[in-house]
Design an enzyme around this catalytic site. Sequence first.
Site, PDB file in Angstrom:
ATOM      1  N   CYS A 384      -0.137  -8.075   0.555  1.00 25.97           N
ATOM      2  CA  CYS A 384      -1.376  -8.405   1.266  1.00 25.97           C
ATOM      3  C   CYS A 384      -1.948  -9.731   0.757  1.00 25.97           C
ATOM      4  O   CYS A 384      -1.380 -10.774   1.063  1.00 25.97           O
ATOM      5  CB  CYS A 384      -2.358  -7.238   1.201  1.00 25.97           C
ATOM      6  SG  CYS A 384      -3.433  -7.244   2.649  1.00 25.97           S
ATOM      7  N   HIS A 510       0.815  -2.794   3.174  1.00 29.61           N
ATOM      8  CA  HIS A 510       0.801  -2.143   1.851  1.00 29.61           C
ATOM      9  C   HIS A 510       1.914  -1.096   1.764  1.00 29.61           C
ATOM     10  O   HIS A 510       1.668   0.078   2.056  1.00 29.61           O
ATOM     11  CB  HIS A 510      -0.548  -1.447   1.629  1.00 29.61           C
ATOM     12  CG  HIS A 510      -1.686  -2.386   1.460  1.00 29.61           C
ATOM     13  ND1 HIS A 510      -2.147  -2.782   0.228  1.00 29.61           N
ATOM     14  CD2 HIS A 510      -2.450  -3.025   2.374  1.00 29.61           C
ATOM     15  CE1 HIS A 510      -3.150  -3.624   0.392  1.00 29.61           C
ATOM     16  NE2 HIS A 510      -3.358  -3.781   1.676  1.00 29.61           N
ATOM     17  N   GLU A 512       3.071   0.280  -0.763  1.00 34.37           N
ATOM     18  CA  GLU A 512       2.828   1.248  -1.841  1.00 34.37           C
ATOM     19  C   GLU A 512       2.241   2.559  -1.341  1.00 34.37           C
ATOM     20  O   GLU A 512       2.467   3.612  -1.939  1.00 34.37           O
ATOM     21  CB  GLU A 512       1.928   0.633  -2.928  1.00 34.37           C
ATOM     22  CG  GLU A 512       0.473   0.362  -2.552  1.00 34.37           C
ATOM     23  CD  GLU A 512       0.227  -0.975  -1.851  1.00 34.37           C
ATOM     24  OE1 GLU A 512       1.186  -1.545  -1.293  1.00 34.37           O
ATOM     25  OE2 GLU A 512      -0.935  -1.433  -1.845  1.00 34.37           O
TER      26      GLU A 512
END
Length: 544
Positions: A384, A510, A512
């Site tokens: 990001c 993202h 993650e």
Amino acid sequence: MTGSTKYIFVTGGVTSSLGKGIISASLAKLLQARGFTVTIQKLDPYINVDPGTLNPYEHGECYVTEDGAETDLDLGHYERFLDVPTSKANNVTTGRIYQNVISKERRGEYLGKTVQVIPHITDEIKAHIQALGRKGIYDFVITEVGGTVGDIESLPYIESIRQLKWAKGKDCLAIHLTLLPYLGTTGELKTKPTQHSVKELLSLGVQPDVLVCRTEHPMQKGMKEKIALFCNVDAEAVIESRDAETIYDVPLLMQQEKLDEVVLKKLGVANYPEADLGAWKDFLRRYKEPKGDVHIGLVGKYVELKDAYKSIKEALEHAGAANELKVHIKWVHSEKLTVKNVAKHLGGLAGVLVAPGFGHRGIEGKIEAIKYARENKVPFLGICLGMQCAVIEFGRNVLAYADANSTEMNADTTHPVIAMMEEQKSVADKGGTMRLGAYACKLEDGSLARSIYNKRDITERHRHRYEFNNAYLGAYEKAGMMATGINPQGKLVEIVELKDHPWFIGVQFHPEYRSTVAKPHPLFIAFVQAAMKQAVKTVEKAEA
Ligand code: GLN
């Protein structure tokens, strides 16, 4: 499971930070391993409508769901443990509850009644708790109540639990998590705070069915019986929860203590299958018995508070286990990085990850870190803001746009290589207004990303207002920074890569948030692999 959905409530006593989220996720894992369908929700007693507007120093990471809700970081644990996506319905705050009730009042839905905490606020809370159960897909809904019993803020939640327990009887169960402090002078664990905490709950009309006691030391003989006697709980329902080496051990520790069996028995569920935790144990083995080490720098501005990057840390650990490697994270403060000291801070690291973020603070350090990784061919993953900084760095140092920047940081730059998205320009509110949740992305054939994902069409979760400015795309690609992932609807650049670099990827999304124990994320797996190769190369060079 035939029959109605069962509701399990998890409250906390004595102190905050006892790990209700991990206990909830571990119980859910054990029930799931027996073939039941389970979801977990978090009720947060603060007034913010969601945690999206909270500074990470206040509340750690803001976790984003597939459907674009900005939520508490405990939802990340739920997804990582269960590998089942959560949604807006899995996290509710007092602010949201009041907002809904006040909107209803303004629409005249209460038909002239005086709107009160009981029954209107508690009805709204109960509706949220049961909304997930009504879907008809879950055997169990586990509801974790944030805060500590006795807090003024949590009173309406405890009252809602009391009402639901009364109305639903055997379909509800209350678990209370407490602490057994250890007194070094006498070498004893003490039960009094637990007794007081249960008294507090009882004064609010809730009798806990199960007590989970956090402790640094094994419980002494007879202690479970003593707690049982004082708290009206069966001795077998007093569960010891010792500090664990890793959060991923907790489901197994809770299984040894028979938490799931006690819960099933108390909820009247019989004839359930044995738990299958084979895949979980396999993960733990790879996690705990690594065949090598890899050192990765995580560059961010909240590094003193590791919870701010919770999902990234966990995703790196999942990827480490997938590769049978121990990932050592070096937390690098972006505000401290300068052109002079960057080599000292990042030298010797096998990979550099530049973290997401908002605002100007620390971005010049992030840009220095990226320049270092680009020039020294160190594997780089930018997430990001990390990706946006990679675009700025390339603009300044390769394309010679001296003042290249994001308009978030410098509205007057002559090279706005990162700029506000069109649909964001008219938005004035800060909360819940970003590009949020899962969006499609098409991967370029022949790119590194395409080979890593091993498919052309992917979706990933987003949380941002700014984007790559497509006016610069031609110049960037000509100079070697390629857009290899594009959102098919808006033509937004979602991934950038460098042609002339072994492993350099910046992602506007993202990844993650999607990494779980069962399915570590491919980008993180490939990043850790690339870092390992880099580490081997460094050793070979040193030996030559
Ligand atoms: N501040 C940037 C934006 O809003 C990046 C956000 C992030 O890193 N999540 O676009």
